[in-house]
Design a protein around this motif. Structure first.
Motif, PDB file in Angstrom:
ATOM      1  N   LEU A   1       0.830  -1.207   0.000  1.00  0.00           N
ATOM      2  CA  LEU A   1       0.000   0.000   0.000  1.00  0.00           C
ATOM      3  C   LEU A   1       0.866   1.259   0.000  1.00  0.00           C
ATOM      4  N   LEU A   2       1.923   1.267   0.802  1.00  0.00           N
ATOM      5  CA  LEU A   2       2.813   2.427   0.828  1.00  0.00           C
ATOM      6  C   LEU A   2       3.504   2.607  -0.521  1.00  0.00           C
ATOM      7  N   ASN A   3       3.849   1.503  -1.152  1.00  0.00           N
ATOM      8  CA  ASN A   3       4.465   1.574  -2.482  1.00  0.00           C
ATOM      9  C   ASN A   3       3.485   2.152  -3.501  1.00  0.00           C
ATOM     10  N   CYS A   4       2.226   1.726  -3.405  1.00  0.00           N
ATOM     11  CA  CYS A   4       1.191   2.255  -4.299  1.00  0.00           C
ATOM     12  C   CYS A   4       1.009   3.749  -4.086  1.00  0.00           C
ATOM     13  N   LEU A   5       1.007   4.192  -2.827  1.00  0.00           N
ATOM     14  CA  LEU A   5       0.876   5.616  -2.536  1.00  0.00           C
ATOM     15  C   LEU A   5       2.032   6.421  -3.121  1.00  0.00           C
ATOM     16  N   SER A   6       3.223   5.870  -3.055  1.00  0.00           N
ATOM     17  CA  SER A   6       4.390   6.621  -3.513  1.00  0.00           C
ATOM     18  C   SER A   6       4.543   6.606  -5.029  1.00  0.00           C
ATOM     19  N   THR A   7       3.984   5.578  -5.691  1.00  0.00           N
ATOM     20  CA  THR A   7       4.151   5.478  -7.145  1.00  0.00           C
ATOM     21  C   THR A   7       2.937   5.968  -7.928  1.00  0.00           C
ATOM     22  N   ASP A   8       1.745   5.606  -7.482  1.00  0.00           N
ATOM     23  CA  ASP A   8       0.524   6.041  -8.180  1.00  0.00           C
ATOM     24  C   ASP A   8      -0.619   6.071  -7.169  1.00  0.00           C
ATOM     25  N   HIS A   9      -0.620   7.103  -6.334  1.00  0.00           N
ATOM     26  CA  HIS A   9      -1.554   7.137  -5.201  1.00  0.00           C
ATOM     27  C   HIS A   9      -3.003   7.163  -5.640  1.00  0.00           C
ATOM     28  N   LYS A  10      -3.296   7.586  -6.879  1.00  0.00           N
ATOM     29  CA  LYS A  10      -4.686   7.689  -7.320  1.00  0.00           C
ATOM     30  C   LYS A  10      -5.336   6.331  -7.576  1.00  0.00           C
ATOM     31  N   LEU A  11      -4.549   5.258  -7.540  1.00  0.00           N
ATOM     32  CA  LEU A  11      -5.139   3.917  -7.636  1.00  0.00           C
ATOM     33  C   LEU A  11      -5.993   3.602  -6.405  1.00  0.00           C
ATOM     34  N   ILE A  12      -5.684   4.249  -5.308  1.00  0.00           N
ATOM     35  CA  ILE A  12      -6.490   4.110  -4.081  1.00  0.00           C
ATOM     36  C   ILE A  12      -7.370   5.341  -3.987  1.00  0.00           C
ATOM     37  N   GLN A  13      -8.669   5.148  -3.833  1.00  0.00           N
ATOM     38  CA  GLN A  13      -9.563   6.305  -3.895  1.00  0.00           C
ATOM     39  C   GLN A  13      -9.337   7.236  -2.717  1.00  0.00           C
ATOM     40  N   VAL A  14      -9.812   8.475  -2.885  1.00  0.00           N
ATOM     41  CA  VAL A  14      -9.467   9.565  -1.985  1.00  0.00           C
ATOM     42  C   VAL A  14      -9.841   9.263  -0.534  1.00  0.00           C
ATOM     43  N   ILE A  15     -11.076   8.805  -0.301  1.00  0.00           N
ATOM     44  CA  ILE A  15     -11.498   8.568   1.084  1.00  0.00           C
ATOM     45  C   ILE A  15     -10.607   7.536   1.741  1.00  0.00           C
ATOM     46  N   ASN A  16     -10.242   6.509   1.009  1.00  0.00           N
ATOM     47  CA  ASN A  16      -9.423   5.469   1.616  1.00  0.00           C
ATOM     48  C   ASN A  16      -7.966   5.879   1.770  1.00  0.00           C
ATOM     49  N   ARG A  17      -7.499   6.845   0.988  1.00  0.00           N
ATOM     50  CA  ARG A  17      -6.174   7.410   1.270  1.00  0.00           C
ATOM     51  C   ARG A  17      -6.210   8.137   2.610  1.00  0.00           C
ATOM     52  N   ALA A  18      -7.299   8.877   2.844  1.00  0.00           N
ATOM     53  CA  ALA A  18      -7.455   9.540   4.148  1.00  0.00           C
ATOM     54  C   ALA A  18      -7.543   8.511   5.268  1.00  0.00           C
ATOM     55  N   GLN A  19      -8.222   7.401   4.988  1.00  0.00           N
ATOM     56  CA  GLN A  19      -8.382   6.346   5.996  1.00  0.00           C
ATOM     57  C   GLN A  19      -7.039   5.694   6.330  1.00  0.00           C
ATOM     58  N   LEU A  20      -6.232   5.413   5.311  1.00  0.00           N
ATOM     59  CA  LEU A  20      -4.949   4.744   5.565  1.00  0.00           C
ATOM     60  C   LEU A  20      -4.073   5.585   6.494  1.00  0.00           C
ATOM     61  N   VAL A  21      -4.071   6.896   6.271  1.00  0.00           N
ATOM     62  CA  VAL A  21      -3.291   7.785   7.138  1.00  0.00           C
ATOM     63  C   VAL A  21      -3.847   7.757   8.555  1.00  0.00           C
ATOM     64  N   ASP A  22      -5.165   7.917   8.692  1.00  0.00           N
ATOM     65  CA  ASP A  22      -5.773   8.001  10.015  1.00  0.00           C
ATOM     66  C   ASP A  22      -5.652   6.676  10.762  1.00  0.00           C
ATOM     67  N   ASP A  23      -5.919   5.566  10.080  1.00  0.00           N
ATOM     68  CA  ASP A  23      -5.787   4.261  10.733  1.00  0.00           C
ATOM     69  C   ASP A  23      -4.348   4.019  11.178  1.00  0.00           C
ATOM     70  N   ALA A  24      -3.393   4.329  10.309  1.00  0.00           N
ATOM     71  CA  ALA A  24      -1.994   4.056  10.641  1.00  0.00           C
ATOM     72  C   ALA A  24      -1.562   4.818  11.892  1.00  0.00           C
ATOM     73  N   PHE A  25      -1.875   6.094  11.967  1.00  0.00           N
ATOM     74  CA  PHE A  25      -1.456   6.881  13.130  1.00  0.00           C
ATOM     75  C   PHE A  25      -2.118   6.377  14.417  1.00  0.00           C
ATOM     76  N   ASN A  26      -3.362   5.978  14.317  1.00  0.00           N
ATOM     77  CA  ASN A  26      -4.045   5.516  15.526  1.00  0.00           C
ATOM     78  C   ASN A  26      -3.661   4.091  15.895  1.00  0.00           C
ATOM     79  N   LEU A  27      -3.369   3.265  14.916  1.00  0.00           N
ATOM     80  CA  LEU A  27      -2.832   1.934  15.222  1.00  0.00           C
ATOM     81  C   LEU A  27      -1.479   2.058  15.924  1.00  0.00           C
ATOM     82  N   ALA A  28      -0.717   3.062  15.513  1.00  0.00           N
ATOM     83  CA  ALA A  28       0.573   3.291  16.176  1.00  0.00           C
ATOM     84  C   ALA A  28       0.370   3.775  17.605  1.00  0.00           C
ATOM     85  N   ARG A  29      -0.620   4.666  17.809  1.00  0.00           N
ATOM     86  CA  ARG A  29      -0.909   5.125  19.176  1.00  0.00           C
ATOM     87  C   ARG A  29      -1.252   3.940  20.072  1.00  0.00           C
ATOM     88  N   ALA A  30      -1.902   2.943  19.489  1.00  0.00           N
ATOM     89  CA  ALA A  30      -2.339   1.772  20.249  1.00  0.00           C
ATOM     90  C   ALA A  30      -1.276   0.667  20.285  1.00  0.00           C
TER      91      ALA A  30
END
Length: 964
Positions: free
Chosen positions: A640-669
């Motif tokens: 997923l990180l590779n997809c974001l760095s090479t062609d982020h538009k393959l993942i739709q906008v809402i789920n790009r926002a989700q990946l960031v938010d989930d990752a930061f909160n999973l790290a908090r936990a």
């Protein structure tokens, strides 16, 4: 007038006036005395010390089984209709300086169970005794004599007027209770209260109301519970030249003479059968704009200057279409002949759905393109939609008791996006529920001190307990789980069930399980396949707090769920009927292709379709329609990180926002490493969409809170500046160096993010831009800053400046309309000068400088400033007793205040201060902020652990990730 009103208008009015003439001075003086007594027993608002007072004698109260010592009404009496006449004085009493209102009320009720006791809610009302020395008069409407009154008295603790009878009322017979009373038209923003504003140098007073949840009893004696629906006949007496409004249409208005004074008397048509908390009556010097759509009269009321400036036009233009949208959505005609909406200078909530007379803060209803940003415009559209949604869901069909508040407010908080989308289809506003509600409430619901959506009825009794329910869980989690429900049922099935529910319970009351039954009927009729009944699925989301993290191993297809906690070491003491397992709908994508929805019904399962090969990747929770977070095996994260760095538009906008938010909160936990979450921000150098950027900014705010007082701050600033500069330059280019505004709604939002973060990270060009624009305004008195950019530009210019800039902004604040004043009020908190911040804090406790409705949010703004944090905390601690007493223990904003001033806490010293604050004020209380105190302690502990475990790794990561 209805038959329950047994005296003529003229006789009633004269009686009302005569009783007032004899009593008003005595009552006013008694109120003053009680206020002075309260002041002498509390800390002064300007003095952090204590006053000398006798020690409190603590005694253990004897438990009482008397009905007047209980907070719920008995079921013995059922109201049918009220006749209420009220006369608010819009000028103070010359002797006492107090504003008062006088009134008389009769309520006709049926005796459902034989009883010799009448309990009716009453709070802070002073009664006129009748000829027999009683506070009320009882009459039989069934032909036989009514029992005589034995005794009558107010019961302030449980907010009753108690009337004991010498005999019993007869089951099935009807009676009428008549009272005369006086109350203070205070500035406490609850019940019948006053709002003050200046217009053309003249002080104007509005008499207005806010009844929800338990303040109708401050306006007149009533059976003040949502299930006690009745019809209301309202009459208002008011000064000539003022406008009187209520829920019903105006029936007649005429000039009357009282003791030589010419006054206006406005009589309103009876309301529909409705709950007391939805009542409204207002007297003002307002003007309005109006339109009639589909036979419904729509009027927007506001200050004359605001109407003259056209600030009511946008609301007028959008109300009709939104009403039509909901008529279609509910398959039900709007049940009233009019829809009045009014903008109030002083109003504690954002808006209130009074049936037929919706009240708003001025900034939630009035729009002026010269001052309003696109976010102001969106707020108006969504709040109007929220309140109009309640006209059916909440008003036509009302929940039986406040423990089901979440369904009422959660539903409106969900469909407000649908109504606003219909009114403004180009905005794509429906997606923003993910940022504004789902992600927002995740932060609260991931705490061990969270609570389930639905409470037990017996646990919600006192007014303070009811007020505490008006929180992010009820609104935003309610919206999130209902959106999830609508999605897995399909909107067609969801609305069909909703429509039959409203049809069955119209003008009555229901609870949330009634809605589940109707949704199940729609499911059965449509032959929709579900893994279990609607009730069983939804109970897992409604009856237990929190939410799951769903973990997907794409190497095997194994899927599991676990209760997500920001602090995994926290002690969860709240028992769950489902052992913290949920029935989880999973919509997902494999390498950009949408797959068939799956269900996770147990703690773990194998979904073989989720197994991947080669470079395939999986994103679960498509469009974030599910109320849960998602974690993956490391290989899928890497892809997923590779997809974001090479062609982020393959993942739709809402789920790009989700990946960031989930990752930061999973790290908090502690589920993934913090540096892995930070890796999701690297691709932002190529991102121009608003939602992923907003998700990143929101999560990086936590890093600012934790590190803006430490050595991590500098390297963090350097890294974030490197991420945002391409976005800053992108908007600079497409706006021709800031001369134009981007076309798209989301682009206008993201332009603000670009400027805000560039200035925040110290980018000199951005800071120069902000200060030069602000200086041009100071020098020329012509504001060159677009309304979209004003909050962030004002803030950065004031932060870079000193007293001259602050005083200029303060002068503008005092001479601006509400829309502009809100932006300036925030920006004034951005100064780096401690003495200015301390002065600003003092202003918050003077309603002539900062309105009461804005006091708590202003303190929170100051606390968000790293320099203002400790100042705001010291200020709140020193003056808590005064703030709590003066600003109302039921104020919905207390939880925001406590959370706001403690959000940065992350040291042992701050933790001990917080615990001491809780102990020191246990006798004063925290009202609607009670839960917030425990949440703040829990959050502080989690912050301390997080910093200890992450500080060095984060410092190294920022240094290594910043381009040299």
């Amino acid at each position: 007038m209805g038959k329950g009103f047994f005296i003529s208008n003229t006789v009633g009015i004269v009686g009302l006036v005569l009783s007032v003439a004899a009593l008003s001075t005595i009552i006013a003086l008694s109120v003053v005395y009680s206020q002075e007594k309260a002041k002498n027993n509390n800390i002064s608002p300007t003095d952090g010390g204590t006053t000398s007072r006798p020690p409190d004698i603590t005694t253990t109260p004897t438990p009482s089984n008397e009905p007047w010592d209980k907070y719920r009404l008995p079921k013995s009496l059922v109201p049918d209709h009220y006749n209420v006449t009220l006369w608010p004085r819009l000028a103070p009493n010359l002797t006492t300086g107090l504003y008062i209102f006088t009134g008389e009320s009769s309520v006709e009720f049926e005796c459902a169970e034989e009883t010799d006791l009448i309990l009716i809610h009453s709070n802070k009302l002073n009664y006129t005794k009748d000829n027999n020395g009683h506070l009320a008069t009882l009459t039989s409407m069934s032909g036989d004599p009514a029992p005589t009154i034995k005794n009558s008295w107010p019961k302030p603790e449980t907010q009753y007027l108690v009337v004991e009878l010498n005999g019993k009322m007869i089951k099935g017979h009807r009676y009428r209770l008549f009272t005369k009373f006086t109350g203070e038209l205070a500035d406490d923003l609850g019940g019948f209260y006053r709002s003050v504003y200046m217009e053309n140098g003249e002080k104007k007073v509005v008499a207005t109301t806010q009844m929800q949840p338990t303040d109708a009893r401050k306006a007149f004696p009533c059976f003040d519970e949502p299930a006690m629906k009745a019809v209301f006949h309202i009459t208002l007496i008011h000064d000539q030249g003022t406008v009187a409004l209520s829920n019903g249409e105006e029936k007649e208005s005429k000039i009357i003479n009282i003791e030589g004074h010419e006054l206006q008397q406005t009589v309103f048509k009876p309301t529909e059968k409705m709950s007391t908390y939805l009542l409204a009556f207002i007297v003002s010097d307002y003007d309005f704009v109006n339109n009639t759509i589909g036979g419904v009269l729509i009027r927007i009321f506001a200050r004359k200057s605001a109407i003259a400036a056209g600030q009511g036009q946008y609301a007028l233009n959008k109300t009709g279409p939104i009403l039509k949208f909901f008529e279609n959505y509910y398959n039900s005609s709007y049940p009233l002949p009019k829809s009045d909406q009014i903008a109030l200078p002083d109003f504690n909530a954002g808006a209130m759905e009074n049936w037929g007379l919706i009240t708003y803060r001025e900034t939630a209803l009035l729009y002026d393109e010269s001052f309003s940003s696109n976010s102001n415009k969106q707020r108006i559209a969504t709040i109007i939609a929220h309140e109009l949604a309640h006209m059916w869901f909440g008003n036509l069909v009302t929940l039986r008791w406040w423990n089901d508040l979440w369904l009422n407010e959660g539903f409106a908080s969900y469909v407000e996006y649908l109504g606003a989308h219909d009114a403004e289809p180009d905005w794509n506003v429906k997606d923003l529920i993910v940022l504004s509600d789902v992600h927002r409430v995740f932060a609260v619901d991931a705490l061990a001190s969270s609570h389930p959506l639905s409470s037990k009825e017996e646990d919600i009794q006192k007014p303070a307990q009811i007020s505490e329910l008006f929180d992010a869980i009820s609104y935003s989690k309610g919206a999130s789980v209902l959106r999830m429900l609508s999605d897995f049922l399909t909107e067609e099935v969801f609305t069909k069930g909703l429509q039959t529910y409203l049809a069955e319970f119209a003008f009555g009351n229901a609870n949330y399980t009634d809605l589940w039954k109707h949704l199940q009927m729609a499911v059965d009729a449509n032959k929709t396949e579900l893994p279990d009944s609607v009730q069983n699925i939804m109970n897992t989301w409604v009856l237990q707090m929190g939410f799951p993290v769903v973990t997907i191993d794409t190497t095997t297809g194994a899927v599991s769920q676990k209760h997500f906690l920001l602090d995994p070491d926290s002690n969860v003491t709240t028992e769950s009927p489902y052992n913290y397992e949920w029935i989880v709908p999973i919509k997902w994508v494999k390498t950009g292709v949408v797959q068939t929805q799956q269900w996770l019904k147990t703690q773990s399962a194998t979904i073989i379709e989720m197994k991947t090969t080669g470079n395939d990747w999986v994103v679960a929770n498509l469009d974030v329609v599910g109320y849960y977070r998602v974690n993956y095996d490391q290989d899928n994260w890497d892809r997923l990180l590779n997809c974001l760095s090479t062609d982020h538009k393959l993942i739709q906008v809402i789920n790009r926002a989700q990946l960031v938010d989930d990752a930061f909160n999973l790290a908090r936990a502690k589920i993934i490493l913090t540096v892995q979450a930070l890796n999701t921000t690297k691709y932002l150098i190529n991102e121009t969409e608003y939602m992923p950027w907003e998700s990143a900014v929101n999560n990086l705010d936590f890093f600012y809170l934790m590190f803006d007082r430490s050595e991590v701050y500098g390297p963090m600033q350097d890294y974030l500046r490197s991420r945002v500069l391409p976005l800053f330059n992108y908007y600079k280019e497409i706006t021709s160096s800031w001369k134009t505004v981007p076309d798209g709604h989301m682009d206008q939002y993201n332009q603000v993010n670009a400027i805000s973060l560039a200035c925040r990270t110290g980018y000199m060009e951005c800071q120069g831009l902000a200060t030069s624009w602000f200086k041009e305004w100071m020098d020329t008195e012509v504001n060159p800053i677009h309304p979209n950019l004003r909050s962030t530009v004002y803030c950065n210019a004031i932060a870079a400046g000193g007293a001259e800039e602050w005083d200029f902004a303060w002068a503008k604040f005092n001479n601006s309309n509400a829309i502009e004043a809100d932006k300036l009020r925030y920006a004034l908190s951005c100064t780096k000068q401690p003495w200015l911040l301390n002065r600003y804090l003092e202003y918050t406790l003077d309603p002539d400088m900062i309105r009461k409705q804005d006091a708590t949010s202003t303190i929170v703004y100051i606390a968000n400033n790293v320099i203002g944090q400790s100042l705001a905390w010291d200020f709140v601690r020193a003056r808590w007793s005064y703030i709590f007493t003066e600003y109302g223990g039921g104020s919905f904003s207390f939880s925001n205040l406590i959370n706001g001033v403690t959000e940065r806490f992350s040291t042992e010293y701050e933790l001990q201060q917080l615990k001491q604050f809780k102990a020191d004020n246990s006798d004063v209380g925290f009202g609607s902020g009670t839960l917030a105190v425990d949440q703040s302690i829990e959050r502080t502990l989690a912050n301390m652990k997080w910093i200890a475990e992450n500080k060095q790794n984060v410092l190294k990561w920022f240094k290594d990730a910043t381009p040299k």
